[in-house]
Design an enzyme around this catalytic site. Structure first.
Site, PDB file in Angstrom:
ATOM      1  N   LYS A  82       0.848  -1.206   0.284  1.00  0.00           N
ATOM      2  CA  LYS A  82      -0.013  -0.186  -0.151  1.00  0.00           C
ATOM      3  C   LYS A  82       0.957   1.170   0.076  1.00  0.00           C
ATOM      4  CE  LYS A  82      -4.429   0.843   2.388  1.00  0.00           C
ATOM      5  NZ  LYS A  82      -4.947   0.916   3.970  1.00  0.00           N
TER       6      LYS A  82
HETATM    7  C1  E4P Z   1      -8.486   1.966   3.726  1.00  0.00           C
HETATM    8  O1  E4P Z   1      -7.571   1.047   3.220  1.00  0.00           O
HETATM    9  C2  E4P Z   1      -8.354   2.571   4.965  1.00  0.00           C
HETATM   10  O2  E4P Z   1      -7.517   1.615   5.929  1.00  0.00           O
HETATM   11  C3  E4P Z   1      -9.526   2.663   5.733  1.00  0.00           C
HETATM   12  O3  E4P Z   1     -10.699   2.457   4.787  1.00  0.00           O
HETATM   13  C4  E4P Z   1      -9.591   4.236   6.162  1.00  0.00           C
HETATM   14  O4  E4P Z   1     -10.749   4.191   7.012  1.00  0.00           O
HETATM   15  P1  E4P Z   1     -11.257   5.667   8.100  1.00  0.00           P
HETATM   16  O5  E4P Z   1     -11.365   6.931   7.243  1.00  0.00           O
HETATM   17  O6  E4P Z   1     -12.315   5.025   8.795  1.00  0.00           O
HETATM   18  O7  E4P Z   1      -9.859   5.478   8.974  1.00  0.00           O
END
Ligand code: E4P
Length: 214
Positions: A82
């Site tokens: 990522k």
């Molecule tokens: C995606 O890969 C992220 O980990 C995640 O969806 C972030 O979500 P949040 O805005 O609830 O922290």
């Protein structure tokens, strides 16, 4: 449509994987910090249950991202690196694509960012819809615009709806044709529930008791 769990908790992954509907997991540094467990062991634990586990780099320069990403990718074939949506991230995406290392571009908040990440070679892009809604913007509107753009071209890049907050987000993402949704554990647990299913099962069982009694 693929369904991912947004968590760094291996027990949650094992539980939902048993349902037979889980395609992958997304982790991020905040989720890992919340669980307080070793990152590598967490990722390896998840790789036993699903074939796509996003592990996020924390370096901010392309060289550092590449070093971290190559290490993560060496842990297990199910690891997806990522990478944040920055210009350094774009350079790293191009490198990873050339090496056949799978990537997910995180922190996407606009169509222009989505296009750049796809062109740089991301396998997945992750627009964060909940955080846009939190800022009084239209998160699902962004997904609609990205899917419209995607329908004009042949990007080899899946659109993952991230930062989901409730079951309706998953329904709306599916109606727009998004490829993947990542879902927090508490929201995932709500997806199978319906009061009419519960009352229907109860009534069938009550009536079956009458059949058995003759
Ligand atoms: C995606 O890969 C992220 O980990 C995640 O969806 C972030 O979500 P949040 O805005 O609830 O922290």
């Amino acid at each position: 449509m693929k369904l991912f769990l947004d968590t760094a908790n291996v027990d949650y992954v094992a539980e939902i994987a048993e349902w037979g509907v889980l395609d992958g997991v997304t982790t991020n540094p905040s989720l890992v910090a919340k669980e307080g467990k070793d990152f590598k062991q967490t990722v390896l634990g998840m790789c036993k249950h699903v074939s796509c586990v996003s592990a996020q780099v924390t370096a901010t320069d392309a060289k550092g991202m590449i070093k971290q990403g190559e290490e993560y990718a060496s842990w297990h074939k199910h690891v997806v690196v990522k990478v944040p949506m920055t210009t350094e991230g774009l350079k790293a995406l191009k490198y990873f694509r050339s090496k056949g290392i799978k990537t997910n571009t995180t922190l996407v908040f606009s169509v222009s960012q989505a296009i750049l990440a796809a062109k740089a070679g991301a396998n997945i892009i992750s627009p964060f819809i909940g955080r846009l809604d939190d800022a009084s913007e239209d998160g699902m509107g962004l997904i609609a615009e990205i899917m419209e753009a995607w329908s004009n071209y042949k990007f080899d890049c899946e659109v993952l709806v991230a930062s989901t907050r409730h079951p309706r987000h998953i329904v709306d993402a599916a109606r727009l044709g998004a490829h993947i949704c990542t879902i927090p554990y508490d929201v995932f647990k709500k997806l199978p529930m319906h009061p009419l299913t519960d009352s229907g099962v109860k009534k069938f069982l009550e009536d079956w008791e009458k059949v058995k009694k003759g």
